[in-house]
Enzyme design. Structure first.
Site, PDB file in Angstrom:
ATOM      1  N   ASP A 107       0.848  -1.181   0.000  1.00 41.14           N
ATOM      2  CA  ASP A 107       0.000   0.000   0.000  1.00 41.14           C
ATOM      3  C   ASP A 107       0.888   1.237   0.000  1.00 41.14           C
ATOM      4  OD1 ASP A 107      -2.500   1.458   0.484  1.00 41.14           O
ATOM      5  OD2 ASP A 107      -3.174  -0.456   1.316  1.00 41.14           O
ATOM      6  N   ASP A 214      -2.997   4.482  -2.395  1.00 44.93           N
ATOM      7  CA  ASP A 214      -4.092   4.930  -1.530  1.00 44.93           C
ATOM      8  C   ASP A 214      -4.568   6.345  -1.872  1.00 44.93           C
ATOM      9  OD1 ASP A 214      -5.521   4.441   1.139  1.00 44.93           O
ATOM     10  OD2 ASP A 214      -4.556   6.372   1.530  1.00 44.93           O
ATOM     11  N   GLU A 271      -6.322   3.629  -6.014  1.00 43.02           N
ATOM     12  CA  GLU A 271      -7.630   3.724  -5.347  1.00 43.02           C
ATOM     13  C   GLU A 271      -8.244   5.038  -5.807  1.00 43.02           C
ATOM     14  OE1 GLU A 271      -9.723   3.693  -0.955  1.00 43.02           O
ATOM     15  OE2 GLU A 271      -8.051   5.028  -1.386  1.00 43.02           O
ATOM     16  N   HIS A 346     -11.060  -3.663   3.128  1.00 40.94           N
ATOM     17  CA  HIS A 346     -11.033  -3.323   4.556  1.00 40.94           C
ATOM     18  C   HIS A 346     -11.817  -2.057   4.871  1.00 40.94           C
ATOM     19  CE1 HIS A 346      -8.180  -0.806   2.588  1.00 40.94           C
ATOM     20  NE2 HIS A 346      -8.060  -0.072   3.670  1.00 40.94           N
ATOM     21  N   ASP A 347     -12.414  -1.437   3.865  1.00 39.16           N
ATOM     22  CA  ASP A 347     -13.216  -0.228   4.094  1.00 39.16           C
ATOM     23  C   ASP A 347     -14.705  -0.503   3.972  1.00 39.16           C
ATOM     24  OD1 ASP A 347     -11.006   1.439   4.461  1.00 39.16           O
ATOM     25  OD2 ASP A 347     -10.789   1.782   2.310  1.00 39.16           O
TER      26      ASP A 347
HETATM   27  C1  NOJ Z   1      -8.301   4.639   1.888  1.00 38.19           C
HETATM   28  C2  NOJ Z   1      -7.956   3.440   2.716  1.00 38.19           C
HETATM   29  O1  NOJ Z   1      -8.418   2.285   2.068  1.00 38.19           O
HETATM   30  C3  NOJ Z   1      -8.598   3.657   4.052  1.00 38.19           C
HETATM   31  O2  NOJ Z   1      -8.555   2.516   4.874  1.00 38.19           O
HETATM   32  C4  NOJ Z   1      -7.905   4.825   4.722  1.00 38.19           C
HETATM   33  O3  NOJ Z   1      -8.576   5.102   5.924  1.00 38.19           O
HETATM   34  C5  NOJ Z   1      -7.950   6.074   3.829  1.00 38.19           C
HETATM   35  N1  NOJ Z   1      -7.648   5.791   2.464  1.00 38.19           N
HETATM   36  C6  NOJ Z   1      -6.969   7.096   4.309  1.00 38.19           C
HETATM   37  O4  NOJ Z   1      -5.650   6.669   4.049  1.00 38.19           O
END
Ligand code: NOJ
Length: 577
Positions: A107, A214, A271, A346-347
């Site tokens: 990441d 990210d 992302e 994970h989000d």
């Molecule tokens: C996206 C990530 O997937 C998430 O888990 C994170 O909280 C935010 N970006 C901030 O880095």
């Protein structure tokens, strides 16, 4: 089966054929018995992943971090958090994975750092600091009881509350789109980019195979950082329009690609919240003789997920809209770019709860898997998805760990919502559901650790775990294995053109993958009702996999005779031309 390989008759890139698996290291497997997953835990489970058929692993951050956002707040990009192990462990992981033919992507968090990163510590020290301009500082005034907000603008943080934090020492505010411990880097400053690119080089020279990048659609902010229109007179206004995929971002992205990524033969996945199918090619078009192409090999688009809409309760799946969105992506990138396919990360809360029915877990998990996994693109599986892990039932607001959930609790409480209502909401949508320990077996703590883990263990681990599913040929895990093997052994499932069937059917998601010598038809009933599948049976061919009664010829004949799909049924047919 032979086929013309891909769009420009170049050999098919390895990452197009790959099946990817995402690891949240804190919750994957604990080998040193401190209740926290570690890098050695990933190494210990490489054989499990190889056996599943995984070719590529994306690992969430394991760098030094004060853990305000569980590692997405990095205080040293070139150090490993001791909870996870050491740099030597990472080297060992890379080599152990490579030995098994598995590639590793890490990441890359470069929209922001931790406020404990030395760059920020230097930046906040004084207004003339050489690193002052590495972050985004603006004047405001000191908040007082009479005037609690005098922020530079009215932007709301993605994690709720103001996007600005007042810093007493220099009497200015800094911008943080995420938590206040995640100050945004200033991408307008060339020194910032050079420092980041140097760090990227350092990692790539260590032998990793690429990055998941990210929050990269947030690096460009609306010039001048203006306030948003505020017709409802809110304290802070949702600010995505002014910092997500904003014009001008291409310049930074191309520098990143050309200076940091291109010198290496790697795979990159951005992302990319806010990128739509209409503008996706700017991000992922493959280079041609006449065009330099996009920036990443793939992106995670958000249109089919409701990420960051925590305040909105889970609504039932609008399947027609879901099909429209995913098909738009499939069509937009056909022959020009490549999709990253996912339903979980994970989000997100667990997909069975969000999109299907946890009371029919096997059918729901396998129907969802069949649906997304065989579209055109590289499929990503999030840890636990392959065994059908489901949401946890949190019983009190104190149990939530995620900084964004904690901020939301504060915000909604201040607005007068009851604890019971907030709990009900978070029990549906919290990111914490996917961050619970991986369920390896039916022993204490689900076999994740021998000691009390850092986070709650899902109550259902005795029924949902790897060990038990490995023994069962009709388990969700066994189904995933078959799905992965099917895609691996049929290049037509990698290169075939996607074609949606029954676009307006509210219950059935059906599509074809059409290649030179083979047409696959994937039929899933993503509803709790029995549904008729209105497809010409002559098109179907042989039943290759289903979730009704695996390898039972009756399933095919019953389905062909009636064309009735039970709730959450999945059928995968192949017809040779
Ligand atoms: C996206 C990530 O997937 C998430 O888990 C994170 O909280 C935010 N970006 C901030 O880095």
């Amino acid at each position: 089966m032979t086929l013309a390989p891909n769009m420009h008759s170049k050999p098919l890139a390895w990452w197009k054929k790959a099946t990817a698996y995402q690891i949240y290291p804190r919750s994957f497997y604990d080998t040193n018995q401190d209740g926290i997953g570690d890098i050695n835990g990933i190494i210990a489970k490489l054989d499990y992943l190889a056996d599943l058929g995984i070719d590529l692993i994306w690992i969430c951050p394991f760098y030094a971090s004060p853990n305000d956002d569980n590692g997405y707040d990095i205080s040293d990009y070139q150090a490993i958090h001791p909870d996870f192990g050491t740099l030597e462990d990472v080297d060992e992981l890379i080599s152990a994975a490579h030995k098994r033919g598995i590639r590793i992507i890490m990441d890359l968090v470069i929209n922001h750092t931790s406020d404990e990163h030395p760059w920020f510590i230097e930046s906040r020290d004084n207004k003339n600091s050489p690193k002052r301009d590495w972050y985004i500082w603006r004047d405001g005034c000191e908040p007082t009881a009479e005037k609690p907000t005098c922020d530079p603008n009215n932007w709301e943080s993605i994690f709720h509350g103001s996007a600005w934090e007042y810093d007493k020492k220099t009497a200015q505010y800094y911008l943080h789109l995420f938590s206040k411990k995640q100050p945004d880097l200033n991408w307008e400053n060339p020194e910032v980019k050079q420092a980041l690119f140097k760090m990227i080089y350092w990692w790539l020279e260590r032998g990793i195979d690429g990055f998941r990048v990210d929050a990269i659609s947030h690096i460009q902010k609306q010039p001048g950082l203006p306030s948003l229109p505020n017709p409802k007179g809110e304290k802070y206004v949702s600010s995505f329009d002014y910092h997500m995929n904003v014009a001008g971002i291409e310049k930074h992205l191309h520098e990143l690609k050309e200076q940091a990524f291109d010198p290496f033969n790697i795979v990159t996945v951005g992302e990319a919240n806010g990128v739509t199918a209409d503008n996706a090619l700017l991000w992922v078009a493959e280079a041609t003789e006449h065009d330099q192409g996009g920036v990443f090999n793939m992106i995670f688009q958000f249109e089919h997920m409701k990420l960051w809409s925590e305040e909105q309760s889970n609504v039932p799946l609008d399947l027609v809209e879901f099909k429209r969105i995913l098909s738009r992506w499939q069509d937009a990138l056909e022959g020009k770019g490549w999709n990253a396919l996912y339903l979980e990360n994970h989000d997100q809360a667990r997909s069975i709860d969000t999109f299907a029915d946890p009371t029919s877990r096997y059918a729901s998990a396998t129907a969802l898997a069949s649906c997304y996994f065989l579209m055109k693109g590289t499929p990503f599986i999030y840890q636990g998805q392959e065994i059908g892990m489901v949401n946890h039932q949190f019983t009190s607001l104190d149990e939530f760990n995620d900084v964004s959930a904690r901020n939301l609790i504060q915000k909604l409480s201040q607005q007068g919502q009851s604890d019971a209502d907030i709990l009900a909401l978070l029990n549906q949508v919290s990111r914490d559901h996917s961050r619970l320990p991986m369920q390896w077996n039916a022993q204490d703590f689900a076999g994740f650790s021998e000691v009390q883990p850092w986070f709650s263990v899902n109550q259902q681990y005795a029924d949902i775990n790897v060990e038990q599913q490995q023994k069962d040929p009709n388990s969700i895990l066994s189904f995933y294995k078959q799905l992965i093997a099917l895609r691996k052994s049929n290049v037509s499932l990698v290169v075939g053109r996607y074609q949606l069937l029954l676009p307006n059917d509210p219950n059935i998601y059906a599509y074809q993958r059409v290649a030179q010598d083979m047409t696959w038809t994937i039929i899933t009933n993503l509803s709790p009702q029995e549904s008729i599948v209105d497809i010409d049976r002559m098109q179907l061919g042989e039943l290759m996999l289903d979730n009704q009664n695996i390898n039972n010829e009756h399933v095919r004949s019953d389905f062909i005779a009636t064309q009735i799909a039970p709730p959450y049924a999945a059928y995968i047919f192949a017809r040779k031309h």
